[in-house]
Design an enzyme around this catalytic site. Structure first.
Site, PDB file in Angstrom:
ATOM      1  N   TYR A 178       1.114  -0.833  -0.310  1.00 45.84           N
ATOM      2  CA  TYR A 178      -0.251   0.188  -0.146  1.00 45.84           C
ATOM      3  C   TYR A 178       0.628   1.250  -0.168  1.00 45.84           C
ATOM      4  O   TYR A 178       2.042   1.942   0.939  1.00 45.84           O
ATOM      5  CB  TYR A 178      -0.941  -0.299   1.264  1.00 45.84           C
ATOM      6  CG  TYR A 178      -1.983   1.195   1.294  1.00 45.84           C
ATOM      7  CD1 TYR A 178      -2.649   1.319   0.944  1.00 45.84           C
ATOM      8  CD2 TYR A 178      -1.057   2.251   2.433  1.00 45.84           C
ATOM      9  CE1 TYR A 178      -3.677   2.087   0.493  1.00 45.84           C
ATOM     10  CE2 TYR A 178      -1.966   3.868   1.820  1.00 45.84           C
ATOM     11  CZ  TYR A 178      -3.412   3.083   1.465  1.00 45.84           C
ATOM     12  OH  TYR A 178      -4.038   4.306   1.036  1.00 45.84           O
TER      13      TYR A 178
ATOM     14  N   TRP B  43       1.087   5.371  -1.453  1.00 41.58           N
ATOM     15  CA  TRP B  43       0.977   6.825  -2.468  1.00 41.58           C
ATOM     16  C   TRP B  43       1.864   6.859  -3.998  1.00 41.58           C
ATOM     17  O   TRP B  43       1.446   7.232  -4.617  1.00 41.58           O
ATOM     18  CB  TRP B  43       0.711   7.645  -1.977  1.00 41.58           C
ATOM     19  CG  TRP B  43      -0.202   8.405  -1.657  1.00 41.58           C
ATOM     20  CD1 TRP B  43      -1.334   7.245  -1.302  1.00 41.58           C
ATOM     21  CD2 TRP B  43      -1.478   8.813  -1.940  1.00 41.58           C
ATOM     22  NE1 TRP B  43      -3.344   7.814  -1.305  1.00 41.58           N
ATOM     23  CE2 TRP B  43      -2.528   9.811  -1.062  1.00 41.58           C
ATOM     24  CE3 TRP B  43      -1.775  10.595  -2.923  1.00 41.58           C
ATOM     25  CZ2 TRP B  43      -4.121   9.880  -2.240  1.00 41.58           C
ATOM     26  CZ3 TRP B  43      -2.493  11.054  -3.263  1.00 41.58           C
ATOM     27  CH2 TRP B  43      -3.637  11.296  -2.385  1.00 41.58           C
TER      28      TRP B  43
HETATM   29  N1  LIG Z   1      -1.833   7.856  12.158  1.00 40.84           N
HETATM   30  C1  LIG Z   1      -2.587   7.358  11.105  1.00 40.84           C
HETATM   31  N2  LIG Z   1      -2.032   6.844  10.648  1.00 40.84           N
HETATM   32  C2  LIG Z   1      -2.371   7.208   8.956  1.00 40.84           C
HETATM   33  C3  LIG Z   1      -3.049   8.056   8.223  1.00 40.84           C
HETATM   34  C4  LIG Z   1      -3.998   8.827   9.451  1.00 40.84           C
HETATM   35  O1  LIG Z   1      -4.841   9.925   9.314  1.00 40.84           O
HETATM   36  N3  LIG Z   1      -3.765   8.775  10.933  1.00 40.84           N
HETATM   37  N4  LIG Z   1      -3.790   8.414   7.316  1.00 40.84           N
HETATM   38  C5  LIG Z   1      -4.256   7.690   6.394  1.00 40.84           C
HETATM   39  C6  LIG Z   1      -3.515   7.420   5.036  1.00 40.84           C
HETATM   40  S1  LIG Z   1      -5.251   8.040   4.788  1.00 40.84           S
HETATM   41  C7  LIG Z   1      -2.822   7.176   4.171  1.00 40.84           C
HETATM   42  S2  LIG Z   1      -3.442   7.397   2.487  1.00 40.84           S
HETATM   43  C8  LIG Z   1      -1.579   6.234   4.245  1.00 40.84           C
HETATM   44  C9  LIG Z   1      -0.408   6.984   3.115  1.00 40.84           C
HETATM   45  O2  LIG Z   1       1.359   6.644   3.962  1.00 40.84           O
HETATM   46  P1  LIG Z   1       1.738   6.274   2.480  1.00 40.84           P
HETATM   47  O3  LIG Z   1       1.202   6.047   0.830  1.00 40.84           O
HETATM   48  O4  LIG Z   1       2.404   4.848   2.531  1.00 40.84           O
HETATM   49  O5  LIG Z   1       2.552   7.090   3.036  1.00 40.84           O
HETATM   50  P2  LIG Z   1       3.475   7.878   2.003  1.00 40.84           P
HETATM   51  O6  LIG Z   1       4.506   9.177   2.977  1.00 40.84           O
HETATM   52  O7  LIG Z   1       2.776   8.691   0.482  1.00 40.84           O
HETATM   53  O8  LIG Z   1       4.910   6.947   1.382  1.00 40.84           O
HETATM   54  C10 LIG Z   1       5.405   6.327  -0.226  1.00 40.84           C
HETATM   55  C11 LIG Z   1       6.563   5.928   0.112  1.00 40.84           C
HETATM   56  O9  LIG Z   1       6.672   6.209  -1.457  1.00 40.84           O
HETATM   57  C12 LIG Z   1       7.998   6.394  -1.539  1.00 40.84           C
HETATM   58  N5  LIG Z   1       8.094   6.558  -3.405  1.00 40.84           N
HETATM   59  C13 LIG Z   1       7.157   7.678  -3.949  1.00 40.84           C
HETATM   60  N6  LIG Z   1       7.273   7.654  -5.057  1.00 40.84           N
HETATM   61  C14 LIG Z   1       8.149   6.289  -5.329  1.00 40.84           C
HETATM   62  C15 LIG Z   1       8.383   5.458  -6.417  1.00 40.84           C
HETATM   63  O10 LIG Z   1       8.151   5.610  -7.738  1.00 40.84           O
HETATM   64  N7  LIG Z   1       8.521   4.581  -5.972  1.00 40.84           N
HETATM   65  C16 LIG Z   1       9.059   3.955  -5.136  1.00 40.84           C
HETATM   66  N8  LIG Z   1       9.560   2.896  -4.931  1.00 40.84           N
HETATM   67  N9  LIG Z   1       8.607   4.267  -3.940  1.00 40.84           N
HETATM   68  C17 LIG Z   1       8.100   5.824  -4.363  1.00 40.84           C
HETATM   69  C18 LIG Z   1       8.009   7.261  -0.595  1.00 40.84           C
HETATM   70  O11 LIG Z   1       9.605   7.686  -0.723  1.00 40.84           O
HETATM   71  C19 LIG Z   1       7.450   7.207   0.506  1.00 40.84           C
HETATM   72  O12 LIG Z   1       8.301   6.698   1.387  1.00 40.84           O
HETATM   73  O13 LIG Z   1      -1.313   6.644   5.667  1.00 40.84           O
HETATM   74  C20 LIG Z   1      -2.067   6.529   6.593  1.00 40.84           C
HETATM   75  N10 LIG Z   1      -2.154   6.962   8.182  1.00 40.84           N
HETATM   76  N1  LIG Z   2      -1.266  18.263   3.287  1.00 35.01           N
HETATM   77  C1  LIG Z   2      -1.933  17.226   2.495  1.00 35.01           C
HETATM   78  N2  LIG Z   2      -3.249  16.282   2.095  1.00 35.01           N
HETATM   79  C2  LIG Z   2      -3.346  15.354   1.957  1.00 35.01           C
HETATM   80  C3  LIG Z   2      -2.318  14.191   2.308  1.00 35.01           C
HETATM   81  C4  LIG Z   2      -1.714  14.872   2.470  1.00 35.01           C
HETATM   82  O1  LIG Z   2      -0.964  13.841   3.377  1.00 35.01           O
HETATM   83  N3  LIG Z   2      -0.740  16.261   3.365  1.00 35.01           N
HETATM   84  N4  LIG Z   2      -3.423  13.651   2.402  1.00 35.01           N
HETATM   85  C5  LIG Z   2      -3.921  12.737   1.596  1.00 35.01           C
HETATM   86  C6  LIG Z   2      -5.434  12.040   1.696  1.00 35.01           C
HETATM   87  S1  LIG Z   2      -4.427  10.362   1.260  1.00 35.01           S
HETATM   88  C7  LIG Z   2      -6.868  11.817   2.505  1.00 35.01           C
HETATM   89  S2  LIG Z   2      -6.786   9.749   2.449  1.00 35.01           S
HETATM   90  C8  LIG Z   2      -7.209  12.725   3.075  1.00 35.01           C
HETATM   91  C9  LIG Z   2      -7.337  13.077   4.290  1.00 35.01           C
HETATM   92  O2  LIG Z   2      -8.934  13.958   4.420  1.00 35.01           O
HETATM   93  P1  LIG Z   2      -9.144  13.492   6.017  1.00 35.01           P
HETATM   94  O3  LIG Z   2      -9.202  11.996   6.512  1.00 35.01           O
HETATM   95  O4  LIG Z   2      -9.927  14.613   5.616  1.00 35.01           O
HETATM   96  O5  LIG Z   2      -8.308  14.277   6.170  1.00 35.01           O
HETATM   97  P2  LIG Z   2      -7.184  14.421   8.249  1.00 35.01           P
HETATM   98  O6  LIG Z   2      -6.597  16.021   7.569  1.00 35.01           O
HETATM   99  O7  LIG Z   2      -6.858  13.499   8.167  1.00 35.01           O
HETATM  100  O8  LIG Z   2      -8.631  15.139   8.759  1.00 35.01           O
HETATM  101  C10 LIG Z   2      -9.213  16.134   8.808  1.00 35.01           C
HETATM  102  C11 LIG Z   2      -9.938  17.049   9.995  1.00 35.01           C
HETATM  103  O9  LIG Z   2     -11.115  16.274  10.562  1.00 35.01           O
HETATM  104  C12 LIG Z   2     -11.337  16.264  12.084  1.00 35.01           C
HETATM  105  N5  LIG Z   2     -11.402  15.365  12.620  1.00 35.01           N
HETATM  106  C13 LIG Z   2     -10.779  14.311  13.037  1.00 35.01           C
HETATM  107  N6  LIG Z   2     -11.489  13.532  14.171  1.00 35.01           N
HETATM  108  C14 LIG Z   2     -12.873  14.221  13.856  1.00 35.01           C
HETATM  109  C15 LIG Z   2     -13.789  13.369  14.024  1.00 35.01           C
HETATM  110  O10 LIG Z   2     -13.690  12.661  14.966  1.00 35.01           O
HETATM  111  N7  LIG Z   2     -15.103  14.251  13.872  1.00 35.01           N
HETATM  112  C16 LIG Z   2     -14.849  15.702  13.233  1.00 35.01           C
HETATM  113  N8  LIG Z   2     -16.246  15.657  12.974  1.00 35.01           N
HETATM  114  N9  LIG Z   2     -13.588  16.129  12.933  1.00 35.01           N
HETATM  115  C17 LIG Z   2     -12.901  15.150  12.935  1.00 35.01           C
HETATM  116  C18 LIG Z   2      -9.699  17.011  12.458  1.00 35.01           C
HETATM  117  O11 LIG Z   2      -9.778  18.069  13.135  1.00 35.01           O
HETATM  118  C19 LIG Z   2      -8.981  17.043  10.508  1.00 35.01           C
HETATM  119  O12 LIG Z   2      -7.815  17.912  10.662  1.00 35.01           O
HETATM  120  O13 LIG Z   2      -6.805  14.328   3.113  1.00 35.01           O
HETATM  121  C20 LIG Z   2      -5.177  13.942   1.580  1.00 35.01           C
HETATM  122  N10 LIG Z   2      -5.390  15.471   1.179  1.00 35.01           N
HETATM  123 MO   LIG Z   3      -5.708   8.760   2.387  1.00 37.35          MO
END
Ligand SMILES: Nc1nc2c(c(=O)[nH]1)N[C@H]1C(S)=C(S)[C@@H](COP(=O)(O)OP(=O)(O)OC[C@H]3O[C@@H](n4cnc5c(=O)[nH]c(N)nc54)[C@H](O)[C@@H]3O)O[C@H]1N2
Ligand SMILES: Nc1nc2c(c(=O)[nH]1)N[C@H]1C(S)=C(S)[C@@H](COP(=O)(O)OP(=O)(O)OC[C@H]3O[C@@H](n4cnc5c(=O)[nH]c(N)nc54)[C@H](O)[C@@H]3O)O[C@H]1N2
Ligand SMILES: [Mo]
Length: 770
Positions: free
Chosen positions: A112, A114
């Site tokens: 998994y 991005w």
């Molecule tokens: N506590 C907490 N944990 C969370 C979340 C949260 O809200 N709270 N959010 C979750 C969510 S929504 C998501 S989507 C995940 C994200 O988790 P990830 O998608 O695993 O996070 P990234 O940092 O985007 O990791 C991408 C990695 O791929 C590498 N990379 C980039 N391009 C390439 C490429 O072309 N090839 C290869 N081989 N590597 C590459 C980058 O250097 C990086 O280390 O985290 C989750 N974890």
């Molecule tokens: N800059 C930036 N943008 C991103 C990403 C990133 O890594 N960086 N990741 C992308 C990815 S993979 C995803 S999945 C999306 C995620 O999109 P979201 O999941 O919507 O994003 P978050 O920033 O985790 O959360 C948004 C807000 O939800 C509020 N929140 C948390 N828990 C609760 C709750 O229980 N109730 C309510 N009402 N509010 C709550 C928090 O205050 C938080 O700031 O964002 C995407 N956009």
């Molecule tokens: Mo995500």
């Protein structure tokens, strides 16, 4: 010296890279992007920093050989640099051994993550094509983003898990017809910097502004005021984290007892409202879910909830729900309940109103309904049927053979012997990193392709250095984005790095299937082929230029996607018999017979309030009285470019900022700019204190993505010096239905850290031997 200017595309937007003699000098915003992200320019310092992986490297203990007893060495060991030839031989031999001594399903290719923008060099796509051709792999399903939503919504509104994105009102329709938006979790513009796969222009800020200028009122139901932009003038209703379902129930109860609800829509276009109403009224459990009940749980006043019920039913209204609310214990409930609440308002299926999810979580949701499909690296069917829900990776490694529930099925967790990660960072994204550390000692071998020595690379056995998106030819087409952006290689790969494709080509050659893998095309031939295929499939209306012109012009626009978008709520309202939803009943399932038939004790046949395991009113709050929100970082995408200039500039004394309410800080003797320690029974980390009234009392906010920096790597429980919230989060599924991650259901406490400050070594490579 001659500077060259090259078009580049990233998940955070499109830019111009300025390169001089192979060195990246600047990354400039494009003139046609109205709101470029500052993450891009910060890529420059990371391109050649000391954290770059420059040569293939093998963990010393692993090289020292069989039998492979790792104990705690994985994650703490030195690495030995080897030639590509040796590295590829080690990996291909090990793949062959694991497949023959164990099985194809012992290879985990879920991987998994991005990765980077670009259609051909899609890391997961390349890996899975390579592994499928070699015999198959255990896959993962669903995402860390929206697992609970992806599983519950198809039962409730039907269709593909993400089809809601083309069925909900777009921003321009909201500006035109909507009067009141109630956003559970807000509409954080920081998240709209991003789009998966690339983005030509950032449009969300101006679209939101257009709504405000048209007179739309916004209500931000969130623990953070900053979850809506200042210019929206939103009413802020601070809500106890993870109590949104209770707030919605209280509003729904008020609508019902006052008979403000849309009885006609509920009768014609939904099923099961009566059974839900009986729960709402407390007919079975003696607890009416009225506004006073909800006020006691959520911290939002009773009168405020009643007033919202009135306004939602007397104006064209839109209920929005973001993703963070479902990355939680029982995360299915707020999603399901938000649909039910919208169905009661009278606005469902009317222009600009009703329900939608994920607005402003990317600069795609709410911007466009979709775009014509664009060719990508071709998938090969996976001969192995095994899969795990994505967030159950540590469970699988710790308990192979155990069975778990998942969406009405029973899954047996497979035994994994070889983990192949390419394009993701599990030591960023997974919950309870100490548990993951223990689990990670189980497999024989971990192979990782990385560009930087982050924690996942340090926790691997074989690290293969990979070219970044600036170092290869490709083109980008972001999610829903109607543009193709050319990404010619801006510079040569750093050190001995190779592209993922080239690495797999080398492995496939050793394993005897190079030609099937490459189809005899070079990388640029693949890029040309995929572009020309897209052009041919779009046909004459699109009139896309030929590849050479596209490559020179950098950006082309695709025709708008005209649908059809099956499952439209307006059509349903007009004639539910003619335009049924793709659900078993053809209507919105307020009660789902299917979910009910699973008999789960943690997900009933209709939305319900279940108290989370960890929340501010749990007993555990006596010991850990603060709710930790680990939301998405403003300064980067997840962990990517944490070593870049923009993210580094946000750190406090080198640590990730943690934002807390001044009252909570004062009672702990914490002042702004101090280093503090966050802790609970699972772990602890340092962070730099920021104080703000925008955070409600009882809540602390520490974004994800600071590279994990354990004091004693490999040893479970050790403090993190840098501020990765996943040392604190719980590795607990949302429920038996989705098995999704519940990262945001976490209690902690915070204290001053008065000891001498340890250096941050997150960006320092492990010891490397020749
Ligand atoms: N506590 C907490 N944990 C969370 C979340 C949260 O809200 N709270 N959010 C979750 C969510 S929504 C998501 S989507 C995940 C994200 O988790 P990830 O998608 O695993 O996070 P990234 O940092 O985007 O990791 C991408 C990695 O791929 C590498 N990379 C980039 N391009 C390439 C490429 O072309 N090839 C290869 N081989 N590597 C590459 C980058 O250097 C990086 O280390 O985290 C989750 N974890
Ligand atoms: N800059 C930036 N943008 C991103 C990403 C990133 O890594 N960086 N990741 C992308 C990815 S993979 C995803 S999945 C999306 C995620 O999109 P979201 O999941 O919507 O994003 P978050 O920033 O985790 O959360 C948004 C807000 O939800 C509020 N929140 C948390 N828990 C609760 C709750 O229980 N109730 C309510 N009402 N509010 C709550 C928090 O205050 C938080 O700031 O964002 C995407 N956009
Ligand atoms: Mo995500």
């Amino acid at each position: 010296m001659v500077e060259r200017r090259i078009s580049v595309a990233t998940h955070w937007g499109s830019y111009v890279a300025v390169v001089d003699s192979g060195r990246l000098v600047r990354v400039e915003p494009r003139g046609d992007d109205p709101a470029p992200s500052p993450i891009g320019p910060g890529m420059v310092t990371a391109a050649d920093d000391s954290a770059r992986v420059l040569r293939p490297a093998v963990r010393k203990g692993w090289l020292d050989g069989l039998p492979r007893v790792h104990d705690t060495a994985r994650g703490a060991d030195a690495f030995v640099e080897v030639s590509w030839d040796d590295a590829l031989t080690l990996v291909s031999d090990e793949l062959r051994r694991v497949r023959s001594q164990h099985s194809d399903s012992a290879v985990f290719g879920g991987s998994y993550g991005w990765a980077s923008a670009g259609g051909f060099h899609n890391a997961q796509g390349q890996l899975q094509r390579f592994l499928a051709l070699g015999g198959g792999y255990t896959d993962s399903c669903n995402t860390y983003s929206t697992a609970a939503l992806e599983v519950v919504l198809p039962h409730v509104i039907g269709g593909h898990p993400w089809s809601y994105q083309s069925r909900m009102p777009m921003w321009d329709e909201i500006a035109e017809s909507c009067e009141l938006v109630v956003a559970f979790g807000g509409l954080a513009l920081k998240n709209s910097q991003i789009n998966s796969g690339g983005l030509a222009r950032h449009r969300t800020r101006d679209l939101q502004r257009q709504c405000r200028e048209a007179g739309v009122r916004f209500v931000n139901v969130s623990p953070l005021r900053s979850d809506t932009a200042g210019f929206l003038d939103a009413e802020w209703l601070p809500v106890v984290p993870h109590t949104d379902t209770a707030a919605m129930l209280g509003i729904a109860h008020t609508m019902l007892v006052n008979e403000w609800h849309d009885e006609d829509f509920l009768r014609r276009c939904c099923v099961g409202f009566d059974r839900f109403a009986s729960y709402l009224l407390g007919e079975l459990d003696g607890v009416p879910k009225d506004a006073a009940w909800a006020a006691g749980i959520t911290g939002i006043g009773r009168d405020v909830l009643c007033d919202l019920a009135r306004r939602l039913t007397t104006r064209r209204s839109l209920i929005m729900v973001n993703y963070a609310v479902q990355r939680a214990d029982h995360g299915e409930q707020p999603i399901w309940m938000s649909v039910v609440l919208a169905a009661m308002t009278g606005s469902m299926g009317r222009p600009g109103g009703g329900w939608g999810a994920g607005y402003a979580t990317m600069d795609a949701t709410g911007v466009a309904r979709g775009r014509p499909s664009v060719a990508a690296v071709p998938k090969v069917p996976n001969p192995v049927p095994d899969f795990i829900p994505v967030a159950r990776i540590a469970d699988t490694l710790l308990h192979p053979g155990r069975t778990i529930d998942y969406d009405g099925r029973r899954l047996t967790l497979p035994e994994l012997r070889l983990i192949y990660w390419c394009g993701g960072n599990p030591f960023h994204h997974h919950q309870d990193l100490h548990r993951l550390t223990r689990a990670w000692q189980a497999p024989d071998t971990v192979v990782v392709h990385e560009a930087w020595w982050n924690a996942t690379a340090k926790f691997a056995d074989i690290v293969l250095p990979v070219a970044t998106s600036l170092e290869r030819d490709d083109f980008a087409a972001g999610f829903s984005d109607p543009h193709l952006v050319a990404m010619p290689k801006a510079r040569e790969p750093a050190g001995e790095s190779r592209t993922d494709h080239d690495i797999f080509r080398g492995l496939a050659a050793r394993l005897g299937y190079e030609q099937e893998f490459t189809e005899s095309r070079s990388e640029i031939e693949w890029v040309r082929h995929l572009y020309e295929q897209t052009r041919a499939e779009l046909g004459v209306e699109a009139s896309l230029p030929g590849f050479d012109d596209f490559w020179r012009s950098s950006t082309v626009e695709l025709p708008a996607s005209t649908g059809p978008f099956p499952g439209d709520f307006g059509a349903l309202r007009s004639d539910p018999r003619r335009f049924p939803l793709p659900t078993p009943s053809g209507r919105i399932e307020i009660f789902s017979e299917v979910i009910d038939s699973f008999g789960y004790d943690d997900c009933a046949g209709h939305p319900k309030w279940y108290a989370p395991v960890e929340w501010l009113r749990a007993d555990l709050a006596g010991r850990f009285p603060l709710h930790l929100l680990s939301n998405q970082p403003a300064s980067r995408l997840h962990s990517q470019y944490d070593n870049g200039g923009h993210s580094l500039s946000s750190k406090i004394l080198g640590r990730e900022p943690v934002t807390m309410n001044p009252g909570d800080a004062a009672s702990r003797g914490i002042e702004s700019g101090m280093v503090v320690r966050l802790y609970n029974d699972r772990g602890s980390c340092l962070a730099g204190a920021v104080l703000s009234e925008d955070v409600m009392p009882g809540v602390v906010q520490l974004s994800t993505g600071a590279w994990w920096d354990p004091v004693r790597p490999g040893l479970s429980g050790t403090m993190d010096r840098h501020g990765n919230p996943n040392v604190l989060t719980a590795d607990r599924p949302c429920s038996r239905l989705s098995q999704g991650p519940s990262a945001l259901s976490t209690l902690v406490d915070v204290e001053r850290y008065d000891d001498p400050l340890p250096d941050v070594l997150a960006f320092t490579p492990p010891p490397l031997e020749q």
